[in-house]
Design a protein around this motif. Structure first.
Motif, PDB file in Angstrom:
ATOM      1  N   PHE A  31      -2.807  10.826  -7.894  1.00  0.00           N
ATOM      2  CA  PHE A  31      -3.479   9.526  -7.754  1.00  0.00           C
ATOM      3  C   PHE A  31      -4.062   9.021  -9.065  1.00  0.00           C
ATOM      4  O   PHE A  31      -3.802   7.903  -9.490  1.00  0.00           O
ATOM      5  CB  PHE A  31      -4.594   9.625  -6.705  1.00  0.00           C
ATOM      6  N   GLU A  32      -4.870   9.826  -9.728  1.00  0.00           N
ATOM      7  CA  GLU A  32      -5.560   9.335 -10.926  1.00  0.00           C
ATOM      8  C   GLU A  32      -4.602   9.022 -12.066  1.00  0.00           C
ATOM      9  O   GLU A  32      -4.888   8.159 -12.901  1.00  0.00           O
ATOM     10  CB  GLU A  32      -6.586  10.362 -11.388  1.00  0.00           C
ATOM     11  N   ILE A  33      -3.474   9.681 -12.102  1.00  0.00           N
ATOM     12  CA  ILE A  33      -2.508   9.444 -13.177  1.00  0.00           C
ATOM     13  C   ILE A  33      -1.723   8.163 -12.935  1.00  0.00           C
ATOM     14  O   ILE A  33      -1.445   7.399 -13.863  1.00  0.00           O
ATOM     15  CB  ILE A  33      -1.543  10.647 -13.298  1.00  0.00           C
ATOM     16  N   TYR A  91       0.812  -1.220   0.000  1.00  0.00           N
ATOM     17  CA  TYR A  91       0.000   0.000   0.000  1.00  0.00           C
ATOM     18  C   TYR A  91       0.846   1.270   0.000  1.00  0.00           C
ATOM     19  O   TYR A  91       0.302   2.368  -0.146  1.00  0.00           O
ATOM     20  CB  TYR A  91      -0.964  -0.026   1.181  1.00  0.00           C
ATOM     21  N   ARG A  92       2.157   1.133   0.133  1.00  0.00           N
ATOM     22  CA  ARG A  92       3.010   2.310  -0.030  1.00  0.00           C
ATOM     23  C   ARG A  92       2.933   2.826  -1.470  1.00  0.00           C
ATOM     24  O   ARG A  92       3.235   4.001  -1.734  1.00  0.00           O
ATOM     25  CB  ARG A  92       4.457   1.959   0.322  1.00  0.00           C
ATOM     26  N   LYS A  93       2.532   1.944  -2.384  1.00  0.00           N
ATOM     27  CA  LYS A  93       2.400   2.338  -3.789  1.00  0.00           C
ATOM     28  C   LYS A  93       1.006   2.872  -4.120  1.00  0.00           C
ATOM     29  O   LYS A  93       0.776   3.300  -5.258  1.00  0.00           O
ATOM     30  CB  LYS A  93       2.708   1.147  -4.689  1.00  0.00           C
ATOM     31  N   ALA A  94       0.091   2.825  -3.174  1.00  0.00           N
ATOM     32  CA  ALA A  94      -1.254   3.352  -3.403  1.00  0.00           C
ATOM     33  C   ALA A  94      -1.224   4.867  -3.247  1.00  0.00           C
ATOM     34  O   ALA A  94      -0.747   5.387  -2.235  1.00  0.00           O
ATOM     35  CB  ALA A  94      -2.240   2.729  -2.416  1.00  0.00           C
ATOM     36  N   ARG A  95      -1.742   5.578  -4.235  1.00  0.00           N
ATOM     37  CA  ARG A  95      -1.551   7.029  -4.305  1.00  0.00           C
ATOM     38  C   ARG A  95      -2.806   7.807  -3.939  1.00  0.00           C
ATOM     39  O   ARG A  95      -2.934   8.981  -4.283  1.00  0.00           O
ATOM     40  CB  ARG A  95      -1.119   7.405  -5.726  1.00  0.00           C
ATOM     41  N   GLY A  96      -3.729   7.189  -3.216  1.00  0.00           N
ATOM     42  CA  GLY A  96      -4.999   7.846  -2.940  1.00  0.00           C
ATOM     43  C   GLY A  96      -4.885   9.172  -2.221  1.00  0.00           C
ATOM     44  O   GLY A  96      -5.730  10.049  -2.390  1.00  0.00           O
ATOM     45  N   ALA A  97      -3.854   9.353  -1.414  1.00  0.00           N
ATOM     46  CA  ALA A  97      -3.696  10.593  -0.648  1.00  0.00           C
ATOM     47  C   ALA A  97      -2.857  11.629  -1.381  1.00  0.00           C
ATOM     48  O   ALA A  97      -2.567  12.692  -0.822  1.00  0.00           O
ATOM     49  CB  ALA A  97      -3.051  10.278   0.709  1.00  0.00           C
ATOM     50  N   HIS A  98      -2.487  11.344  -2.626  1.00  0.00           N
ATOM     51  CA  HIS A  98      -1.578  12.226  -3.360  1.00  0.00           C
ATOM     52  C   HIS A  98      -2.272  12.833  -4.579  1.00  0.00           C
ATOM     53  O   HIS A  98      -3.199  12.254  -5.143  1.00  0.00           O
ATOM     54  CB  HIS A  98      -0.340  11.446  -3.796  1.00  0.00           C
ATOM     55  N   PRO A 103     -11.395   3.975  10.258  1.00  0.00           N
ATOM     56  CA  PRO A 103     -12.571   4.580   9.626  1.00  0.00           C
ATOM     57  C   PRO A 103     -12.248   5.188   8.263  1.00  0.00           C
ATOM     58  O   PRO A 103     -11.174   5.752   8.061  1.00  0.00           O
ATOM     59  CB  PRO A 103     -13.006   5.665  10.621  1.00  0.00           C
ATOM     60  N   CYS A 104     -13.183   5.061   7.350  1.00  0.00           N
ATOM     61  CA  CYS A 104     -13.031   5.604   5.997  1.00  0.00           C
ATOM     62  C   CYS A 104     -12.936   7.122   6.033  1.00  0.00           C
ATOM     63  O   CYS A 104     -13.670   7.783   6.765  1.00  0.00           O
ATOM     64  CB  CYS A 104     -14.223   5.170   5.141  1.00  0.00           C
ATOM     65  N   VAL A 105     -12.033   7.672   5.224  1.00  0.00           N
ATOM     66  CA  VAL A 105     -11.883   9.126   5.128  1.00  0.00           C
ATOM     67  C   VAL A 105     -12.444   9.657   3.804  1.00  0.00           C
ATOM     68  O   VAL A 105     -12.196  10.804   3.438  1.00  0.00           O
ATOM     69  CB  VAL A 105     -10.411   9.550   5.307  1.00  0.00           C
ATOM     70  N   GLN A 106     -13.175   8.811   3.076  1.00  0.00           N
ATOM     71  CA  GLN A 106     -13.975   9.255   1.930  1.00  0.00           C
ATOM     72  C   GLN A 106     -13.129   9.778   0.757  1.00  0.00           C
ATOM     73  O   GLN A 106     -13.477  10.771   0.126  1.00  0.00           O
ATOM     74  CB  GLN A 106     -14.963  10.338   2.368  1.00  0.00           C
ATOM     75  N   ARG A 107     -12.026   9.109   0.441  1.00  0.00           N
ATOM     76  CA  ARG A 107     -11.211   9.547  -0.693  1.00  0.00           C
ATOM     77  C   ARG A 107     -11.787   9.114  -2.041  1.00  0.00           C
ATOM     78  O   ARG A 107     -11.388   9.624  -3.073  1.00  0.00           O
ATOM     79  CB  ARG A 107      -9.789   8.996  -0.571  1.00  0.00           C
ATOM     80  N   GLY A 108     -12.654   8.098  -2.035  1.00  0.00           N
ATOM     81  CA  GLY A 108     -13.183   7.604  -3.300  1.00  0.00           C
ATOM     82  C   GLY A 108     -12.169   6.826  -4.105  1.00  0.00           C
ATOM     83  O   GLY A 108     -12.232   6.804  -5.342  1.00  0.00           O
ATOM     84  N   THR A 109     -11.228   6.155  -3.430  1.00  0.00           N
ATOM     85  CA  THR A 109     -10.165   5.427  -4.135  1.00  0.00           C
ATOM     86  C   THR A 109     -10.255   3.924  -3.906  1.00  0.00           C
ATOM     87  O   THR A 109      -9.271   3.200  -4.102  1.00  0.00           O
ATOM     88  CB  THR A 109      -8.786   5.932  -3.668  1.00  0.00           C
TER      89      THR A 109
END
Length: 540
Positions: free
Chosen positions: A54-56, A44-51, A200-206
């Motif tokens: 992310f979409e790219i 999950y260090r490679k998951a970019r949801g907080a950056h 708890p979910c922080v609602q990033r939509g990722t």
């Protein structure tokens, strides 16, 4: 070839949700369990949801299609003769690592389609047989939702409160109230408060691209750490190429290849296949022997047949107001079962579930998903179109029931192989006339729903190609060994110490997201295996 360890009681192939449920329960009872998984632990260090990027950059490690992702754990899938591309993820946690986390039990009617509608088949079990197992796996996966949906029988609900409905949920729910249509707060494998290992979910939509926040109830978080703590030996990077059979026709182990290309065999008294509706029939077909010339456990000829992929359609609406739909649970805010049951006046049988979802960020506003290739955003009005979509939209995702047809199937490709030279699966699948009529009807109703909620424009993307998340039916369970592969407990008719515990054993597909039922079935089958352990036939 080397035997990599002492003989196990149980060898499970696949570390997805079904394998996780089975391994954990067996370890609790003291069985020596080895699990072979061709993927690795998610990083999950490679998951970019907080950056911001992310979409790219989400696709390289978290893409859905193995043919484009091409990670070391992936095998190619020939979909040139299929209307839908198969979507899967090979890792500890399996498909739950990238699933949308929508969590639904099947309805009682889903177990008796032949009785109610005169098509397909009844399951050899009923809703009530699975109800206690549904409740247990919902607690184990940390499901959020609300009990009391009148569409379901009464009973215990999820352990956590539902995700926030958000502006889009409240708006569409109000429209359904005015229309007199069913809706209910979304049920999701998404934690809404601290729960076990979940945050708890922080609602990033990722949710669909790896949950770095630790809120999604994927099996790598909810089950595998405990299973390993209980003594399960989980071997990653292990690509199984064959199930070994002894002289008496009993499964005797699993032959697998490590990342360096070395071949091993893990011996076990019982083999459990949990490799999904594509990987399981592939492995059974690869395990053909002199006594099982058409594939292991395939005396009925049904291995690989009756593939069901849940045709998936999307209707998206644009709203003048900011609906805050760049984020939220993805996942679903609310769902509806208004048109789930058969109505003969519609010209087709069965139905679909809709889940109301966000539409993502600025890059998502330019893609085919969820807008459809017929609705491009590019051109002189590009910026205007993106602004109209971004945050001002909502989508209904429509999961359509897919009836089983023997012509829809998984076979071994004659030329395509994985990186170890093992024949790849080929998918032969066409969307049926019934599914096409069903989708057309539901798309029209979903458009009505969003228009009633105030959408000034709607987009339709019926039967999106890259949506084959749900792979069901390719090793059907049943009482008749001439027309099914396994019995109601997941045990192969032809090989009494071989079990299958994934979506391949479903007789019909329902119109629901399948993970809840896959896990409940796995728990039920495992408990029966435990209760019958003293009479279980095993190799000498």
């Amino acid at each position: 070839m080397p035997t990599n360890q002492e003989r196990a009681d149980i060898c499970i192939i696949g570390a997805g949700p079904a394998g996780a449920v089975a391994a954990t329960r067996l370890a609790e009872e003291g069985f020596r369990v080895v699990v072979l998984e061709q993927g690795d632990w998610p990083d999950y260090r490679k998951a970019r949801g907080a950056h911001a990027d992310f979409e790219i950059n989400a696709g390289a490690d978290w893409g859905w299609n193995p043919n484009t992702r091409k990670l070391p754990a992936d095998y190619p899938i020939n979909g040139t003769e299929s209307d839908i591309d198969v979507v899967q993820y090979n890792a500890v946690g399996g498909g739950t690592v990238i699933f949308a986390a929508q969590w639904h039990r099947n309805l009682p009617s889903d177990f008796c389609v032949r009785t109610l509608d005169g098509v397909a088949d009844d399951w050899p079990i009923a809703y009530e047989d699975l109800r206690p197992y549904y409740e247990r796996v919902e607690r184990a996966f940390g499901i959020s939702g609300l009990a009391g949906d009148p569409a379901f029988p009464p009973g215990e609900g999820p352990p956590l409160p539902p995700v926030p409905m958000g502006r889009i949920g409240r708006r569409v729910a109000a429209a359904h109230n005015a229309l007199g249509w069913h809706w209910w707060p979304g049920s999701n494998a998404i934690a809404t408060r601290p729960y076990g290992a979940l945050k708890p979910c922080v609602q990033r939509g990722t949710c669909l691209w790896g949950c770095a926040d630790g809120a999604k109830g994927s099996a790598d978080r909810t089950h595998w750490p405990r299973a390993v703590e209980l003594g399960v030996r989980l071997i990653t990077g292990a690509r199984v190429r064959q199930i070994a059979v002894d002289a008496r026709g009993l499964a005797d182990g699993a032959v697998w290849i490590d990342r360096e290309g070395r071949e091993h065999i893990t011996r076990a008294d019982v083999i459990i296949l949990a490799a999904n509706g594509i990987g399981t029939p592939r492995l059974l077909l690869l395990s053909a022997t002199r006594g099982h010339g058409e594939g292991l456990a395939n005396a009925s000829g049904m291995v690989g047949r009756r593939l069901m992929l849940h045709p998936f359609g999307v209707v998206t609406g644009l709203f003048s107001e900011n609906m805050q739909s760049t984020q939220g649970p993805w996942g679903q805010h609310i769902y509806t079962l208004q048109f789930y049951e058969t109505d003969a006046r519609r010209g087709f049988v069965r139905g679909a579930k809709w889940g109301l979802q966000p539409t993502g960020g600025p890059v998502s506003a330019t893609r085919d998903w969820p807008w459809g290739h017929a609705n491009p955003v590019w051109g002189p009005s590009f910026h205007e179109n993106v602004r109209a979509r971004l945050g001002h939209s909502a989508m209904w995702g429509i999961v359509a029931e897919d009836l089983p047809e023997e012509s829809n199937r998984v076979v071994l490709d004659p030329t395509l192989t994985d990186t170890d030279g093992i024949p790849a699966p080929k998918i032969l699948y066409r969307v049926s006339e019934n599914s096409t009529r069903l989708m057309d009807f539901h798309v029209a109703r979903a458009r009505e729903s969003l228009e009633a909620a105030g959408a000034y424009k709607t987009f339709v993307a019926p039967q999106i190609r890259e949506t084959g998340w749900h792979q069901l039916g390719t090793a059907r369970m049943g009482m008749d060994r001439t027309t099914s592969v396994v019995d109601p407990w997941g045990r192969a008719h032809d090989v009494p110490n071989l079990y299958i515990m994934d979506g391949s054993i479903w007789p019909t597909s329902s119109g629901m997201n399948p993970t809840a039922t896959i896990c409940a079935l796995a728990l039920r089958c495992t408990e029966h295996m435990i209760s019958e352990r003293r009479t279980q036939r095993v190799p000498a």
